[in-house]
Design a protein around this motif. Structure first.
Motif, PDB file in Angstrom:
ATOM      1  N   LEU A 240       0.835  -1.207   0.000  1.00  0.00           N
ATOM      2  CA  LEU A 240       0.000   0.000   0.000  1.00  0.00           C
ATOM      3  C   LEU A 240       0.868   1.255   0.000  1.00  0.00           C
ATOM      4  N   ASN A 241       1.909   1.263   0.816  1.00  0.00           N
ATOM      5  CA  ASN A 241       2.802   2.423   0.868  1.00  0.00           C
ATOM      6  C   ASN A 241       3.529   2.628  -0.454  1.00  0.00           C
ATOM      7  N   THR A 242       3.969   1.523  -1.075  1.00  0.00           N
ATOM      8  CA  THR A 242       4.650   1.613  -2.372  1.00  0.00           C
ATOM      9  C   THR A 242       3.730   2.233  -3.417  1.00  0.00           C
ATOM     10  N   LEU A 243       2.477   1.798  -3.434  1.00  0.00           N
ATOM     11  CA  LEU A 243       1.513   2.329  -4.398  1.00  0.00           C
ATOM     12  C   LEU A 243       1.273   3.815  -4.181  1.00  0.00           C
TER      13      LEU A 243
ATOM     14  N   SER B 279       4.266  10.453  -6.797  1.00  0.00           N
ATOM     15  CA  SER B 279       5.420  10.914  -7.585  1.00  0.00           C
ATOM     16  C   SER B 279       5.110  10.987  -9.070  1.00  0.00           C
ATOM     17  N   GLY B 280       3.906  10.564  -9.462  1.00  0.00           N
ATOM     18  CA  GLY B 280       3.481  10.719 -10.851  1.00  0.00           C
ATOM     19  C   GLY B 280       3.931   9.622 -11.783  1.00  0.00           C
ATOM     20  N   GLU B 281       4.268   8.445 -11.244  1.00  0.00           N
ATOM     21  CA  GLU B 281       4.691   7.341 -12.111  1.00  0.00           C
ATOM     22  C   GLU B 281       3.515   6.888 -12.971  1.00  0.00           C
ATOM     23  N   GLY B 282       3.811   6.500 -14.199  1.00  0.00           N
ATOM     24  CA  GLY B 282       2.747   6.202 -15.148  1.00  0.00           C
ATOM     25  C   GLY B 282       2.095   4.856 -14.995  1.00  0.00           C
ATOM     26  N   PHE B 283       2.876   3.806 -14.772  1.00  0.00           N
ATOM     27  CA  PHE B 283       2.341   2.451 -14.791  1.00  0.00           C
ATOM     28  C   PHE B 283       2.870   1.664 -13.608  1.00  0.00           C
ATOM     29  N   ILE B 284       1.965   1.006 -12.862  1.00  0.00           N
ATOM     30  CA  ILE B 284       2.329   0.218 -11.693  1.00  0.00           C
ATOM     31  C   ILE B 284       1.625  -1.136 -11.800  1.00  0.00           C
TER      32      ILE B 284
ATOM     33  N   CYS C 166      -6.605  -3.286  -3.682  1.00  0.00           N
ATOM     34  CA  CYS C 166      -7.056  -2.310  -4.679  1.00  0.00           C
ATOM     35  C   CYS C 166      -8.104  -1.369  -4.080  1.00  0.00           C
ATOM     36  N   ARG C 167      -9.075  -1.927  -3.388  1.00  0.00           N
ATOM     37  CA  ARG C 167     -10.135  -1.094  -2.799  1.00  0.00           C
ATOM     38  C   ARG C 167      -9.598  -0.241  -1.661  1.00  0.00           C
ATOM     39  N   LYS C 168      -8.659  -0.783  -0.916  1.00  0.00           N
ATOM     40  CA  LYS C 168      -8.049   0.011   0.151  1.00  0.00           C
ATOM     41  C   LYS C 168      -7.292   1.193  -0.449  1.00  0.00           C
ATOM     42  N   LEU C 169      -6.598   0.958  -1.552  1.00  0.00           N
ATOM     43  CA  LEU C 169      -5.896   2.047  -2.235  1.00  0.00           C
ATOM     44  C   LEU C 169      -6.872   3.126  -2.674  1.00  0.00           C
ATOM     45  N   LEU C 170      -7.985   2.714  -3.275  1.00  0.00           N
ATOM     46  CA  LEU C 170      -8.982   3.681  -3.743  1.00  0.00           C
ATOM     47  C   LEU C 170      -9.538   4.507  -2.595  1.00  0.00           C
ATOM     48  N   ASN C 171      -9.725   3.868  -1.437  1.00  0.00           N
ATOM     49  CA  ASN C 171     -10.277   4.571  -0.277  1.00  0.00           C
ATOM     50  C   ASN C 171      -9.248   5.449   0.430  1.00  0.00           C
TER      51      ASN C 171
ATOM     52  N   VAL D  15      -1.835   4.373 -14.199  1.00  0.00           N
ATOM     53  CA  VAL D  15      -2.548   3.093 -14.238  1.00  0.00           C
ATOM     54  C   VAL D  15      -1.932   2.130 -13.240  1.00  0.00           C
ATOM     55  N   VAL D  16      -2.803   1.453 -12.485  1.00  0.00           N
ATOM     56  CA  VAL D  16      -2.367   0.382 -11.584  1.00  0.00           C
ATOM     57  C   VAL D  16      -3.054  -0.903 -12.018  1.00  0.00           C
ATOM     58  N   LEU D  17      -2.249  -1.895 -12.379  1.00  0.00           N
ATOM     59  CA  LEU D  17      -2.769  -3.199 -12.783  1.00  0.00           C
ATOM     60  C   LEU D  17      -2.676  -4.172 -11.613  1.00  0.00           C
ATOM     61  N   PHE D  18      -3.772  -4.835 -11.302  1.00  0.00           N
ATOM     62  CA  PHE D  18      -3.786  -5.899 -10.300  1.00  0.00           C
ATOM     63  C   PHE D  18      -4.108  -7.204 -11.020  1.00  0.00           C
ATOM     64  N   GLY D  19      -3.272  -8.220 -10.840  1.00  0.00           N
ATOM     65  CA  GLY D  19      -3.528  -9.462 -11.556  1.00  0.00           C
ATOM     66  C   GLY D  19      -2.823 -10.658 -10.964  1.00  0.00           C
TER      67      GLY D  19
END
Length: 309
Positions: A33-36, A42-47, A61-66, A161-165
């Motif tokens: 969560l901290n890394t995200l 910092s404005g990184e484009g793709f994670i 993912c939901r925790k990040l959104l909240n 963009v953050v991809l979870f998979g």
């Protein structure tokens, strides 16, 4: 839930729905969560975040959104098994773009998204698109996603963009067709199962959130069996814990012991007690052993007086 009153609970502690109130801020989950958050600020484009089935990617993912503050505008696509047009329409809808029932061209949709992103950026907002189950995204849709991330000013990305998979996402990104997308990923994180030390804290955390105020509800041997059979995977931990509590309730017990947990394991297909494999000697070692035994037999026969073979 039938056992809530029996154990003094306010709600079911081991539901498998991704409730952010139960997010376990421990070890690599807190690190992820901290890394995200740092990467997005910092404005990184793709994670990219990957993990095996049941390790808690959707909850993260939901925790990040909240957790994202008012400086962020988020868009969430829970099932990205969409066509390129479907992805564009989904992103547009998440960004508050009103779409009529008439069909739009790809270029028209792209322009509408770009204009909206420019508007949000001019307001000082950072826009983040989170896609869950990204390993299921078709190749053509992945390419459309890459084109969306081309949108930028001279200094900033208009869309992060953050991809979870699942791990299959890495296999997809290693193919030649989407190698350009892989090069854009600036941060990656792999979610691992909970370790044995973290299991006690995980179970206690969920019980406390659910309103439990008593002593140790799960006995030590039950916890040992729980870890061995769940392999530290949060979803399996939840399923087994819930079933074990039902077994304890059914017998009128106020604590969960090893027998209750074994009943839960027996009832859960993906969580069986592992038996140690039998040791098998290599065939050549067995053959050598036989030859040596025969040679010793004849040698001893030659040396014993009065023995003829």
């Amino acid at each position: 839930m039938m056992y809530l009153q029996h154990f003094g609970l306010r709600e079911a502690p081991f539901s498998i729905t991704p409730d952010t109130a139960y997010f376990f801020s421990y070890g690599h989950y807190a690190d992820a969560l901290n890394t995200l958050l740092v990467a997005l600020r910092s404005g990184e484009g793709f994670i990219k975040v990957t993990g095996e089935v049941g390790t808690g990617k959707t909850l993260l993912c939901r925790k990040l959104l909240n957790t994202m503050d008012k400086d962020f505008v988020s868009a969430y696509i829970p099932n990205p098994q969409l066509s390129p047009y479907g992805l564009q329409a989904g992103v547009a809808s998440e960004l508050g773009i009103a779409l009529s029932n008439r069909p739009y061209g790809h270029h028209q949709l792209q322009k509408m998204i770009t204009d909206r992103l420019m508007e949000l950026t001019s307001e000082g907002k950072k826009v983040v698109l989170c896609l869950d189950e990204a390993q299921a995204m078709p190749t053509e849709t992945l390419e459309t996603l890459r084109l969306l991330t081309n949108l930028e000013t001279e200094k900033y990305k208009l869309l992060q963009v953050v991809l979870f998979g699942q791990p299959e996402l890495d296999e997809r990104l290693n193919t030649r067709q989407v190698r350009q997308l892989k090069q854009r990923i600036t941060f990656s994180y792999r979610l691992e199962p909970i370790d044995r030390e973290g299991l006690d804290s995980y179970v206690s955390h969920r019980l406390v959130v659910a309103g439990y105020q008593g002593g140790a509800l799960f006995e030590h041997r039950a916890m040992r069996t729980l870890y061995k059979c769940s392999r530290g995977i949060p979803r399996l931990i939840n399923i087994l814990s819930h079933k074990a509590m039902m077994a304890a309730y059914g017998r009128g017990d106020t604590t969960v012991d090893e027998q209750h947990m074994r009943l839960a394991v027996k009832d859960t297909e993906d969580a069986q007690l592992a038996h140690p494999p039998r040791r098998r000697w290599p065939w050549w070692l067995a053959a050598v052993t036989v030859l040596v035994s025969v040679a010793l037999f004849y040698w001893q026969g030659d040396r014993l007086p009065g023995v003829s073979l």
